[in-house]
Design a protein around this motif. Structure first.
Motif, PDB file in Angstrom:
ATOM      1  N   ARG A 215     -20.163  -8.946  63.475  1.00 57.79           N
ATOM      2  CA  ARG A 215     -21.568  -9.075  63.091  1.00 57.79           C
ATOM      3  C   ARG A 215     -22.248  -7.704  63.090  1.00 57.79           C
ATOM      4  N   PHE A 216     -21.938  -6.938  64.117  1.00 56.78           N
ATOM      5  CA  PHE A 216     -22.556  -5.620  64.268  1.00 56.78           C
ATOM      6  C   PHE A 216     -22.255  -4.725  63.074  1.00 56.78           C
ATOM      7  N   GLN A 217     -21.012  -4.693  62.644  1.00 54.83           N
ATOM      8  CA  GLN A 217     -20.620  -3.807  61.556  1.00 54.83           C
ATOM      9  C   GLN A 217     -21.293  -4.169  60.237  1.00 54.83           C
ATOM     10  N   ARG A 218     -21.670  -5.426  60.093  1.00 53.69           N
ATOM     11  CA  ARG A 218     -22.311  -5.868  58.849  1.00 53.69           C
ATOM     12  C   ARG A 218     -23.835  -5.765  58.902  1.00 53.69           C
ATOM     13  N   ASP A 219     -24.367  -5.415  60.067  1.00 55.16           N
ATOM     14  CA  ASP A 219     -25.817  -5.402  60.239  1.00 55.16           C
ATOM     15  C   ASP A 219     -26.362  -3.981  60.087  1.00 55.16           C
ATOM     16  N   PRO A 220     -27.523  -3.832  59.413  1.00 57.47           N
ATOM     17  CA  PRO A 220     -28.116  -2.501  59.264  1.00 57.47           C
ATOM     18  C   PRO A 220     -28.423  -1.820  60.594  1.00 57.47           C
ATOM     19  N   MET A 221     -28.535  -2.588  61.671  1.00 58.72           N
ATOM     20  CA  MET A 221     -28.855  -1.972  62.957  1.00 58.72           C
ATOM     21  C   MET A 221     -27.733  -1.064  63.454  1.00 58.72           C
ATOM     22  N   ALA A 222     -26.533  -1.170  62.872  1.00 58.34           N
ATOM     23  CA  ALA A 222     -25.455  -0.274  63.281  1.00 58.34           C
ATOM     24  C   ALA A 222     -25.870   1.180  63.089  1.00 58.34           C
TER      25      ALA A 222
ATOM     26  N   THR B  91     -31.268  -3.517  70.188  1.00 63.08           N
ATOM     27  CA  THR B  91     -30.489  -3.667  68.958  1.00 63.08           C
ATOM     28  C   THR B  91     -29.397  -4.731  69.116  1.00 63.08           C
TER      29      THR B  91
ATOM     30  N   HIS C 283     -29.666  -8.526  70.207  1.00 63.02           N
ATOM     31  CA  HIS C 283     -30.294  -9.511  69.324  1.00 63.02           C
ATOM     32  C   HIS C 283     -29.284 -10.196  68.403  1.00 63.02           C
ATOM     33  N   LEU C 284     -28.052  -9.698  68.391  1.00 60.74           N
ATOM     34  CA  LEU C 284     -27.030 -10.295  67.546  1.00 60.74           C
ATOM     35  C   LEU C 284     -26.392 -11.495  68.237  1.00 60.74           C
ATOM     36  N   ARG C 285     -25.791 -12.350  67.449  1.00 61.25           N
ATOM     37  CA  ARG C 285     -25.060 -13.496  67.970  1.00 61.25           C
ATOM     38  C   ARG C 285     -23.604 -13.420  67.512  1.00 61.25           C
TER      39      ARG C 285
END
Length: 217
Positions: free
Chosen positions: A109-116, A151, A154-156
């Motif tokens: 999820r992290f790698q696909r999120d702009p927050m990375a 940051t 907040h991901l799941r």
């Protein structure tokens, strides 16, 4: 938080001895960091050298090789031993594999999120302070903990850490746990960059164990 250090050179191969698969270095780095998370949550204390290896890796964004992310391969011996025990079905902490699985799922999820990119920028901004004061300085750990809380948390799925409520109620301990979780995530990112997959645990389990045993003998 896309990291460099995904290609090894001959020097890192030599220093790795018989460890033939750099993916195992990254996986050991992740497990070693997560074991510290468990230790901190239970006792309020980390092992100084292991903590430094984990947090230093966060700031080695442009490391020349996977081994260089951790300083040297010997620093990962505790993690390699933990992995070997796991593959031998001889692990002593049943919560550690669950924590590792949750983190590997979170990494996707992290790698696909702009927050990375936000996380990477935050690490780069903090790097001069870490270089001056040391990566395990309380202020640096607090800043990394805040970065994680603002940051990644907040991901799941969320990575839920169990431990002693006395320590989990202390802000400094929680910040340290989050900082080490960020280090574990950094290793998970590297593992994926090196070609790691959850399928490895089903299809390459025997080969992974053989690699670990050869490296540790």
């Amino acid at each position: 938080m896309s990291m460099s250090g995904s290609h090894s050179n001959s020097d890192s191969r030599q220093r790795a001895g018989t460890l033939r698969d750099d993916r195992m270095l990254a996986l050991a780095g992740m497990v070693q960091a997560l074991a510290q998370v468990r230790r901190i949550a239970d006792t309020g204390q980390a092992e100084t050298a292991v903590l430094a290896t984990a947090v230093d890796s966060v700031f080695r964004i442009d490391a020349a090789s996977p081994a260089a992310v951790y300083g040297d391969t010997f620093a990962l011996r505790p993690g390699l031993l933990l992995l070997r025990d796991y593959f031998r079905n001889d692990g002593h902490d049943p919560l550690l594999p669950r924590l590792a699985l949750a983190l590997l799922q979170l990494e996707r999820r992290f790698q696909r999120d702009p927050m990375a990119q936000t996380v990477r920028d935050g690490i780069v901004a903090l790097a001069p302070t870490a270089a001056r004061d040391g990566s395990t300085h309380p202020d640096v750990l607090a800043a990394l903990g805040r970065l994680y809380a603002e940051t990644v948390s907040h991901l799941r799925p969320r990575v839920l850490v169990q431990g002693n409520p006395h320590y989990l109620g202390q802000a400094a301990v929680v910040a340290e746990i989050r900082a080490v979780l960020l280090a574990a995530l950094r290793s998970a990112v590297l593992w994926r960059q090196l070609g790691g997959s959850l399928w490895d645990f089903l299809l390459r389990r025997r080969a992974m164990l053989a690699t670990l045993e050869a490296a540790l003998d």
